[in-house]
Design an enzyme around this catalytic site. Structure first.
Site, short mmCIF file in Angstrom:
data_model
loop_
_atom_site.label_atom_id
_atom_site.label_comp_id
_atom_site.label_asym_id
_atom_site.label_seq_id
_atom_site.Cartn_x
_atom_site.Cartn_y
_atom_site.Cartn_z
N ASP A 1 21.03 13.77 -35.89
CA ASP A 1 22.19 13.62 -34.98
C ASP A 1 21.75 13.78 -33.59
OD1 ASP A 1 24.47 12.32 -33.74
OD2 ASP A 1 25.66 13.70 -34.73
N HIS B 1 22.64 14.98 -23.84
CA HIS B 1 23.44 14.67 -22.60
C HIS B 1 22.89 15.60 -21.57
CE1 HIS B 1 26.67 12.45 -24.52
NE2 HIS B 1 26.76 13.36 -25.53
#
Ligand code: DOR
Length: 438
Positions: free
Chosen positions: A303, A307
């Site tokens: 996953d 960011h």
């Protein structure tokens, strides 16, 4: 003449254990396994190392197109090979969303010549494209359909059972699902806003939020007879429930849910540890390990959700959810192997054999004659410290900065070509489309 000869290897398989043999490749394929001494263009002595089938990460978010300041297909796949990953399946919550043939082909075009590892892309399932899914899921380099039952990063969302069922009725391949219940998330959103502290993240997106969605998903899967894959399972209750429904639902867990736990991760890492579904208390982490032991868990996926640090450092709940992980999947899991949490053979089952079986990948996931010459070579003795400056992802950080691990990917080999050796990247981006039998 062989192209590549890997000598004195310990080949790791889940079915036959660890086998000592040499491996020869020609034109990107495995041509012989055994005691070999023919001539080769490249010889590598693997004494003391283990050779795994190329490790496949079936859940990454690479942000291209749309948010390439966080990551792109080049940096994401570079990060993958640096961490010993040879193939990735990328998620559809990009901008625009990958919900059409055009968007899928755009990603394939972007990846050709720029991807360092092999690639496939998920198509997002929505109310609008549900009827088209049987066609879309069969397109080249399509890993299958992905559904978000709860909002996360991006605008992909299937809130209601009617749409979920419609999506499951259309198509035949296994559907990958993010199972968090959107109604409960909306009803409880004030918890996050009022507390304004990342420790509230697993309270807002609580156990019941995940359990309720997984319950609804299993019901819909039975009703339609469609196989589903529950991504990043996080709770003890889901694990108990899913143990009973192995005929219809397969289970993924992530290294971060197996390694980090609340409240420690939020105390130490703040919003860097914020992801969906959240990192929960230790008892849940332990239940995930039990799920590995009793074979309920079928796949480990990272996953990888990068960011920038600047974005992550915004005050909660403005801070976005997700952490990078494609490069650390293997070092973290190898360290768990050395700590006795699972065997190396089991890890190969979870990150190579089962991705092949569950998604119907062609010619990958095993070390067998005729299969693609993708290998991940690891040194189980190597001791290293994971640091941000080793990370090739554009986001430039890892939640494991400063962590000492034992077990390290020493070489990544794709189609018989060494692309990473001793932390050095070699050659050109030669990744190609993953092919499927389903
Ligand atoms: O924390 C998450 N971040 N969970 C997801 O499901 C999506 C991901 C992202 O894309 O940032």
């Amino acid at each position: 003449m062989y192209d590549l000869l890997l000598k004195n290897a310990k080949i790791v398989t889940a079915d036959d254990g660890i086998i000592e043999a040499d491996i020869a490749t020609i034109d990107g394929k495995i041509v012989e396994i055994g005691a070999l001494d023919g001539a080769a263009k490249e010889n590598i002595d693997c004494y003391g190392l283990h050779i795994l089938p190329g490790i496949i990460d079936t859940q990454v978010h690479f942000r291209e197109p749309g948010n390439t300041h966080k990551e792109d297909l080049e940096t994401g796949t570079l990060s993958a090979i640096a961490g010993g990953i040879t193939s990735i399946f990328e998620m559809p919550n990009t901008d625009p969303l990958t919900t059409s043939k055009e968007a899928l082909f755009d990603k394939i075009l972007r990846a050709n010549g720029r991807a360092w590892c092999n690639f496939a892309f998920f198509i997002g399932g929505t109310k609008e494209n549900a009827k088209e899914l049987p066609f879309l899921e069969k397109l080249p380099a399509c890993a299958g359909v992905k559904v978000f039952m709860g909002s996360s990063t991006g605008n992909l969302l299937t809130e209601d059972d009617e749409t979920l069922i419609e999506i499951l009725e259309n198509g035949s391949r296994r559907v990958a699902v993010h199972a968090e219940d959107e109604k409960r998330l909306k009803d409880r959103q004030t918890i996050a806003e009022e507390k304004a502290d990342v420790h509230a993240h697993p309270i807002w997106r609580d156990e019941e939020t995940a359990v309720e969605a997984t319950r609804r998903l299993i019901k819909a899967a039975y009703r339609t007879g469609r196989q589903v894959h529950v991504l990043h399972v996080t709770t003890a209750k889901e694990m108990q429930m899913l143990a009973k429904y192995r005929d219809i639902a397969s289970v993924e867990v992530t290294p971060q849910h197996l390694t980090l736990f609340a409240p420690d991760c939020y105390d130490r890492l703040g919003t860097l540890a914020q992801m969906n579904p959240p990192i929960r208390e230790k008892k849940h982490m332990e239940a995930l390990w039990e799920g590995i032991e009793n074979n309920t868990v079928k796949i480990i996926g990272s996953d990888h959700a990068p960011h920038t640090l600047e974005e992550k450092k915004q005050p909660y709940p403005k801070s976005p959810s997700g952490m990078p992980g494609v490069q650390t999947l293997l070092p973290i899991m190898l360290s768990h192997v050395n700590l006795g949490k699972l065997s190396l053979e089991k890890l190969v089952e979870l990150a190579a054999h089962n991705p092949r079986k569950l998604y119907g990948i062609k010619n990958k996931g095993y070390i067998k004659v005729g299969y693609d010459a993708d290998f991940t070579i690891v040194d189980m003795q190597a001791k290293r410290t994971i640091t941000n400056d080793w990370i090739k992802s554009k986001c430039g950080w890892t939640p494991y900065h400063g962590l000492n691990v034992q077990g390290w990917p020493i070489m990544t080999i794709i189609g018989g070509c060494v692309v990473m050796r001793e932390d050095k990247i070699i050659g050109e981006p030669i990744g190609s489309e993953v092919k499927f039998t389903t």
